[in-house]
Design a protein around this motif. Structure first.
Motif, mmCIF file in Angstrom:
data_model
loop_
_atom_site.group_PDB
_atom_site.id
_atom_site.type_symbol
_atom_site.label_atom_id
_atom_site.label_comp_id
_atom_site.label_asym_id
_atom_site.label_seq_id
_atom_site.Cartn_x
_atom_site.Cartn_y
_atom_site.Cartn_z
ATOM 1 N N ALA A 250 21.328 -23.203 15.458
ATOM 2 C CA ALA A 250 21.036 -24.480 14.855
ATOM 3 C C ALA A 250 22.297 -25.302 14.683
ATOM 4 N N TYR B 24 23.402 -26.596 18.259
ATOM 5 C CA TYR B 24 22.529 -27.669 18.699
ATOM 6 C C TYR B 24 22.758 -28.787 17.772
ATOM 7 N N GLY B 25 23.093 -28.596 16.560
ATOM 8 C CA GLY B 25 23.263 -29.876 15.785
ATOM 9 C C GLY B 25 24.591 -30.452 16.219
ATOM 10 N N ALA C 221 17.939 -29.025 18.123
ATOM 11 C CA ALA C 221 18.419 -28.862 16.684
ATOM 12 C C ALA C 221 17.200 -29.275 15.522
#
Length: 736
Positions: free
Chosen positions: A134, A137-138, A155
Motif C-alpha cells: 500500500a 502504490y501510494g 493504492a
C-alpha cells in the motif's frame, strides 16, 4: 507464430542475437505467458555481453528493462516463493533507490514494487508486506496520472483492504475515495482501452456509483481472459469489502453481468474464490473417511466448485478414483446437477469398497523368508514392493473407472482432457487449461496433485496430469541450500513419464513398510527414490497454497499422536521409542500447518477454511498430581461438537492406517464419521463466511446412514452400540 521457445533456448545456450531481436524475443514469450523463459532471456539481454551488438545508451530504455525483469522475476513460478520476490526487489534496487523520496510519483517503478510486495503477501500472508504494498502504490500515485491509473487504483484498493482490518480505517477510506474521484476525473467515460476502463469502473465501484461502473465496463473492448479474470477478482474482493452480500445488491449484480457477459459461472467464481480440497494420508482409514467428506460436499453442491485436488497417500488412492470418475462424467455429459455429484460419489463408494475387499496388502505382502531375502540380500529398504502395489491399484482401483477413454496403461500425461462443453468462443482457446479456464465453468475440472516425498533431497515431489517434479514454491534459501530437482512437463519420448498407479504407489509408500519407488536416473548421476507424501506434508496443504487457493477444505484423517503412559526397555521398545520420536515430529508439523492456515485466514489472505481432523472435540483432561488440591469435576457431554458420540469418534481416530481389507462395519463407520464432521464443520466454519458457496444441503440416501444414526445417537444405550464399538476397537490392531 514464431517458435519463441526454440529461439530462447538457442540464445540461452550461447547463440548471439542483436539487442532488438532479443528484446522482441522476451516480449513474445511474455505474450504467450511463458514468463519463466521470458525472464531468463531478459536477464541475459540486460547483461549485454551475450549480444552481437551493444546495449542502447538510452537510460529510459534501460530503466524499463530493469522494471520488466523485476516484474517477471516476481511472477516466475520456476523460482521459489521465498526467493523470487526478494530477487525482484534486488533487481529494482540496481537502478532505483526505492526508499528515496525523490522517486515519489514514479508510478511505473513504485507500482511494480507495490505489486511485488502484494504478491509476497499473497504467498505468505505477512501483514507487513500488505502495508508495504500500500505504501509503494501510494507513493507511486501522483497528480500526473498514467493513462490506466495503475498505481492509483491499487493504492485505493489496498487502503480499503487495510481499513477493513482496522488499520487507520477513517483516514485510509478517506484517502481511497479521494484517489477514486481523481481517477474518475482523469479517465473519460468514453474510454474503451481495457485497463483504463477497468480502473475507472473499479473506482466507481469503490465510490458506490454502481450504475456508472456498469456503463463504463460495457463500453470497454473485450480483453484476453487473464486480464478479465484479474479485473473480476479484484473487483469482487472490493465488492465484498463494501457490502456483506454484494450479489444481493441488484446494481452490483448488473455490473458483473456486464463485466463477464454470458458467463454467470465466472461471476460466481470471482466472488467465491479459488476452492482447493486436500485429502490427507492415513491408509484406507483415511480413504473411507474422505469418501464420507465427499458425500457431504456433494450434498452441499460444493464439489462442483473445487479447482484443485491435493492428495497424499491414502488420500491419493481415493482422490485419484474420484478424479477419474469425474473425468469420465465431464467427457460425456458435463452439465452436472447436484444430484449428479451425489450419484457419482455413491457409485464411487460401491466401487471403492469392492476394490478394497481385494486386500491389496495381503496380495503383495511377502513371506518371512522372502522378506529376509529382500532386506538382507537385495538390501531392499522396506517389506513390500511399491511396484506390486501399483499393479494392484491399476487393476482393481483405476482401470475399471476409465472405460475406453484411455487405452493401455494409464499414464499421467494421457489424463489431460477437454470437457465436452468447453467453449473456445468464451475462453479464447481451443485447448482447455484448468488454471486459466476453470473460472468460466459451473462444473470445475479439479487440478489433480498427487504428493510424494523425495528421499534424495527431503522435499515434496508432485505428480499432476501435465508435469512432475519438486515444486519450488516452498523452498527457502535462508534455511535450505540443497539442490532442487527441476519440475517439467512430461516428455514421453525422453522417458519422462509415469503411470497413475505408480504415482499413487509412491505417494502411499510408507517408509519401512514399503521400499521407495525408484524413478530411475532422469537426472544426471542421480537415482531418484520416492516415499510417502506424508513424510513431507501429510495434509497436502502446501500444494493448495502454491496454487493460490483462498478457500481451503482440508480433510485430515491421519493417525495422530496418542497418549503413551509408559515405554518398554526392550529391543522392541527401542524401535517403538524411535517411532515415537518421529510421530512427535509429525504432530508438530501438523500443528504448525494448522497455525499457518489460521494466521493466513486472520490476515484475510484465506477467505474460507474448513479443517477437519478425527480427534476434533474429544476430551483432553489434565492428568492431576496425586497431591493436587483441585476438587472440581468437568461436566462432559456424550457428543463431541461434531455431533458424534465420543467413544465412537475416539475408536475411529485410533483405527489402523493400513492397506488391508476393511470390514463393511469399519468402512461404514469411517464414511459416516467423515460425513458428519464435514456437515458440522461446513456449517460452522464456512456457511456464514462465503454465502455464494453455501447452498442448501439436500440429504441423500447414503448406504452408511444407519451407521451415522448409531454413532450420533443420544440414547443412553442401543442394541447395536456395544457390538459396533467392539468391532471398531478390535480394528485398531494391524496384523502382519
Amino acid at each position: 507464430m514464431p517458435d519463441f521457445v526454440a529461439q530462447a533456448n538457442s540464445f540461452l545456450a550461447g547463440e548471439a542475437l542483436t539487442f532488438e531481436s532479443a528484446n522482441q524475443l522476451w516480449k513474445g514469450l511474455r505474450k504467450v505467458n511463458n514468463l519463466s523463459l521470458a525472464r531468463a532471456v531478459l536477464s541475459r539481454l540486460r547483461q549485454g555481453r551475450y549480444l552481437s551488438d551493444a546495449l542502447p545508451a538510452d537510460r529510459t530504455e534501460l530503466d524499463e528493462l530493469c522494471r520488466q525483469e523485476a516484474l517477471l522475476t516476481s511472477k516466475d513460478s520456476e523460482l521459489s516463493a521465498a526467493t523470487r520476490h526478494r530477487l525482484a526487489l534486488d533487481i529494482l534496487r540496481e537502478r532505483f533507490a526505492l526508499q528515496d523520496a525523490a522517486l515519489d510519483g514514479d508510478g511505473e517503478t513504485l507500482g511494480i514494487a507495490g505489486g511485488i510486495y502484494k504478491r509476497q503477501w499473497e504467498d505468505f500472508g505477512q501483514y507487513d508486506d500488505l502495508r508495504r504494498a500500500a505504501e509503494f502504490y501510494g507513493r507511486g500515485s501522483s497528480s500526473k496520472m498514467s493513462k490506466d491509473a495503475y498505481p492509483e487504483i491499487n493504492a485505493a484498493f489496498l487502503d480499503e483492504l487495510l481499513a477493513s482490518r482496522g488499520d487507520d480505517a477513517v483516514e485510509r477510506r478517506r484517502r481511497a475515495d479521494e484517489i477514486r474521484n481523481r481517477i474518475v476525473t482523469h479517465i473519460p467515460a468514453t474510454e474503451t482501452e481495457w485497463w483504463s476502463a477497468a480502473s475507472r469502473a473499479e473506482a466507481l465501484l469503490g465510490l458506490r456509483r454502481y450504475r456508472e461502473a456498469s456503463e463504463t465496463i460495457a463500453k470497454a473492448q473485450r480483453p484476453e481472459s487473464w486480464k478479465l479474470q484479474s479485473t473480476a477478482r479484484q473487483m469482487a474482493s472490493l465488492a465484498h469489502l463494501l457490502e456483506p452480500n454484494p450479489l444481493d445488491v441488484p446494481e452490483i449484480a448488473e455490473l458483473f453481468s456486464k463485466l463477464v457477459p454470458g458467463a454467470a459461472a465466472a461471476v460466481a467464481s470471482s466472488f467465491i474464490g479459488k476452492v482447493g480440497l486436500a485429502l490427507s494420508g492415513g491408509g484406507f482409514r483415511a480413504s473411507f473417511y474422505h469418501l464420507g467428506v465427499l458425500a457431504c460436499l456433494a450434498e452441499l453442491d460444493v464439489l462442483r466448485h473445487v479447482e484443485v485436488l491435493s492428495c497424499v497417500s491414502g488420500g491419493s488412492i481415493v482422490g485419484a478414483c474420484y478424479w477419474l470418475a469425474l473425468r469420465e462424467r465431464l467427457l460425456g455429459n458435463p452439465s452436472m446437477t447436484r444430484q449428479d455429484y451425489v450419484t457419482l460419489v455413491a457409485s464411487l463408494i460401491d466401487h471403492f469398497e469392492r476394490a478394497v475387499a481385494v486386500d491389496v496388502r495381503r496380495q503383495i505382502q511377502p513371506s518371512k523368508a522372502a522378506l529376509a531375502f529382500q532386506v538382507l540380500v537385495r538390501k531392499q529398504h522396506g517389506a513390500m514392493d511399491p511396484e506390486e502395489t501399483a499393479q494392484a491399484l491399476e487393476e482393481y482401483f483405476y482401470r475399471p473407472l476409465v472405460g475406453t477413454s484411455v487405452s493401455g496403461r494409464i499414464f499421467m500425461h494421457t489424463l489431460r482432457f477437454i470437457p465436452a462443453d468447453h467453449d473456445p468462443a468464451l475462453t479464447g482457446s481451443q485447448d482447455f487449461l484448468p488454471d486459466r479456464h476453470n473460472w468460466f465453468r459451473a462444473n470445475k475440472v479439479p487440478g489433480l496433485i498427487l504428493n510424494a516425498t523425495t528421499v534424495n533431497t527431503g522435499r515434496g515431489w508432485q505428480f499432476t496430469p501435465t508435469w512432475m517434479g519438486e515444486s519450488p514454491w516452498a523452498l527457502n534459501e535462508g534455511a535450505d541450500n540443497i539442490e532442487r530437482l527441476q519440475w517439467s512437463w512430461y516428455e514421453p519420448d525422453a522417458g519422462w513419464q509415469i503411470e497413475l498407479s505408480r504415482a499413487v504407489a509412491a505417494s502411499a509408500a510408507v517408509p519401512g513398510i514399503f521400499a521407495p519407488l525408484q524413478l530411475g536416473q532422469a537426472y544426471e548421476d542421480m537415482a531418484i527414490q520416492l516415499v510417502d507424501g506424508g513424510v513431507y506434508d501429510n495434509q497436502g496443504v502446501g500444494a493448495l497454497l502454491a496454487a493460490s487457493c483462498n478457500v481451503l477444505l482440508v480433510s485430515d484423517a491421519a493417525g495422530q499422536l496418542l497418549l503413551e503412559r509408559r515405554s518398554e526397555a526392550t529391543l522392541k521398545g527401542l524401535g517403538a521409542y524411535a517411532m515415537r520420536a518421529m510421530d512427535i515430529l509429525m504432530e508438530r508439523v501438523r500443528q504448525a500447518t494448522y497455525a499457518d492456515l489460521r494466521a493466513r485466514q486472520t490476515s484475510g489472505l484465506i477467505r474460507g477454511l474448513m479443517f477437519l481432523h478425527m480427534k476434533a472435540g474429544l476430551d483432553a483432561d489434565t492428568i492431576r498430581l496425586p497431591f493436587s488440591q483441585e476438587t472440581f469435576q468437568v461436566e462432559r457431554s456424550p457428543l463431541s461438537p461434531s455431533g458424534m458420540r465420543k467413544e465412537f469418534q475416539k475408536a475411529l481416530a485410533e483405527l489402523r492406517t493400513d492397506l488391508d481389507a476393511f470390514t463393511s462395519t469399519e468402512s461404514s463407520a469411517l464414511m459416516a464419521c467423515g460425513y458428519q464432521m464435514a456437515a458440522k464443520a461446513f456449517e460452522k466454519q464456512l456457511a456464514g463466511k462465503i454465502p455464494e458457496l453455501a447452498g442448501q444441503r439436500v440429504p441423500a440416501d447414503w448406504k452408511f446412514e444407519s451407521t451415522r444414526r448409531e454413532i450420533t445417537s443420544t440414547a443412553a444405550t442401543t442394541p447395536e452400540r456395544g457390538k459396533l464399538l467392539h468391532s471398531l476397537r478390535v480394528g485398531s490392531r494391524v496384523v502382519l
